[in-house]
Motif scaffolding. Structure first.
Motif, short mmCIF file in Angstrom:
data_model
loop_
_atom_site.label_atom_id
_atom_site.label_comp_id
_atom_site.label_asym_id
_atom_site.label_seq_id
_atom_site.Cartn_x
_atom_site.Cartn_y
_atom_site.Cartn_z
N THR A 52 12.15 56.07 40.79
CA THR A 52 11.49 57.32 41.17
C THR A 52 12.48 58.47 41.19
O THR A 52 12.17 59.58 40.72
N MET A 53 13.70 58.22 41.70
CA MET A 53 14.71 59.27 41.73
C MET A 53 15.11 59.67 40.31
O MET A 53 15.24 60.86 40.00
N ILE A 54 15.31 58.68 39.43
CA ILE A 54 15.70 58.99 38.05
C ILE A 54 14.60 59.81 37.38
O ILE A 54 14.88 60.80 36.68
N GLU A 55 13.35 59.41 37.58
CA GLU A 55 12.23 60.15 36.98
C GLU A 55 12.19 61.59 37.49
O GLU A 55 11.94 62.52 36.72
N ARG A 56 12.47 61.77 38.77
CA ARG A 56 12.47 63.12 39.34
C ARG A 56 13.58 63.97 38.75
O ARG A 56 13.37 65.13 38.38
N ILE A 57 14.76 63.39 38.62
CA ILE A 57 15.90 64.13 38.05
C ILE A 57 15.64 64.46 36.59
O ILE A 57 15.96 65.56 36.11
N VAL A 58 15.04 63.52 35.84
CA VAL A 58 14.71 63.77 34.44
C VAL A 58 13.72 64.93 34.32
O VAL A 58 13.86 65.81 33.46
N SER A 59 12.74 64.95 35.21
CA SER A 59 11.73 66.03 35.16
C SER A 59 12.32 67.38 35.50
O SER A 59 11.80 68.43 35.08
N GLU A 60 13.42 67.38 36.26
CA GLU A 60 14.07 68.63 36.63
C GLU A 60 14.97 69.16 35.52
O GLU A 60 15.37 70.33 35.54
N SER A 61 15.31 68.29 34.55
CA SER A 61 16.25 68.68 33.48
C SER A 61 15.58 69.64 32.49
O SER A 61 14.39 69.57 32.24
#
Length: 286
Positions: A277-286
């Motif tokens: 979930t954290m990785i997905e959130r960071i990817v979406s912020e990129s």
């Protein structure tokens, strides 16, 4: 007689053990050579790690030394067999530093790999563009090393083990900093994040993130990799890198310390699900 001057971890480990076994029995190299029907120079080359030893010759030495410890015998004979195997890494023997190639051979023979990477995505998980940026922008570029393309190709070849017929079990704890450090900008990091998500779906890969919110943690001294080398992880080796050198730790008490540290890091890191979930959130912020 000429022999290969390159000392690998396996040769050093076998050589150190043979020297210890000989000294424990009170033999000089000359006396041991007479018992083993080997020249002193040949025995010295084995003990110094300068010459690969054939398993049958190693078995003969262990027999003559009266070594009956089954685990020790199997471990040494396994290392001797591995050291004589061909692998893709030998194509890089003349182009990269011996220690780098040696690590890849150990990594390829590992049945279990435990990774702690607080600041940088581990080489096994890197995309090609991330790897190229890391290699060209790190301290490695300051050395008199082969060109960047060779090093990138080598790193990508290492990743073959993740897709092999019998891949190693990989447990990794990456720091949140490894995800947020902008290596090459937002697009590069987004693709790197997607790569991590894809690898995390593999049944033999466990990926956890250590968040900034964890605060002080037992991995404060930096990154390390624990390799369970050989069938059944017969030998555990800790690999540690710095700007100027890499080294192995294999004393059982020291390896146990790193293993315990890794277990503690896994306990305080996010679960696999929360990490995703954290990785997905960071990817979406990129």
């Amino acid at each position: 007689m000429r022999y290969d001057e390159r000392m690998t971890y396996r040769r050093r480990k076998i050589g150190d053990t043979l020297r210890r076994l000989r000294e424990e029995r009170g033999y000089t190299q000359r006396a041991a050579g007479r018992i083993l029907e080997r020249s002193q120079a040949s025995l010295s080359a084995y003990e110094n790690g300068h010459r690969a030893i054939r398993p049958r010759d190693l078995k003969h030495i262990l027999d003559q030394y009266g070594v009956t410890d089954v685990f020790l015998r199997e471990r040494l004979l396994s290392l001797a067999k591995q050291g004589r195997q061909d692998g893709w890494w030998h194509d890089f023997d003349e182009r990269l530093e011996p220690g780098v190639v040696d690590f890849a051979s150990l990594e390829a023979d590992a049945s279990h790999i435990r990774i702690f990477g607080p600041q940088v995505v581990h080489g096994l998980f890197q995309t090609e563009e991330y790897a190229r940026l890391m290699i060209s922008g790190s301290g490695m570029a300051l050395r008199s090393t082969p060109d960047i393309d060779t090093q990138v190709g080598f790193r990508l070849n290492r990743q073959r083990i993740l897709q092999g017929t019998v891949p190693p079990a990989v447990s990794a704890v990456l720091g949140e900093g490894a995800l947020r450090q902008r290596i090459g900008g937002a697009d590069v990091m987004r693709r790197q994040g997607l790569r991590l998500l894809a690898l995390g779906e593999l049944p033999h890969v466990e990926l956890q993130i250590l968040p900034f919110s964890a605060g002080i943690h037992p991995g404060g001294d930096g990154a390390f990799t624990i390799l369970g080398v050989g069938q059944g992880a017969m030998l555990d080796v800790v690999a540690i890198d710095s700007l100027t050198r890499s080294w192995y730790v294999d004393e059982p008490s020291d390896v146990d310390h790193y293993a315990d540290t890794f277990d503690m890091l896994r306990e305080i890191a996010l679960s696999e699900s929360d990490s995703r979930t954290m990785i997905e959130r960071i990817v979406s912020e990129s």
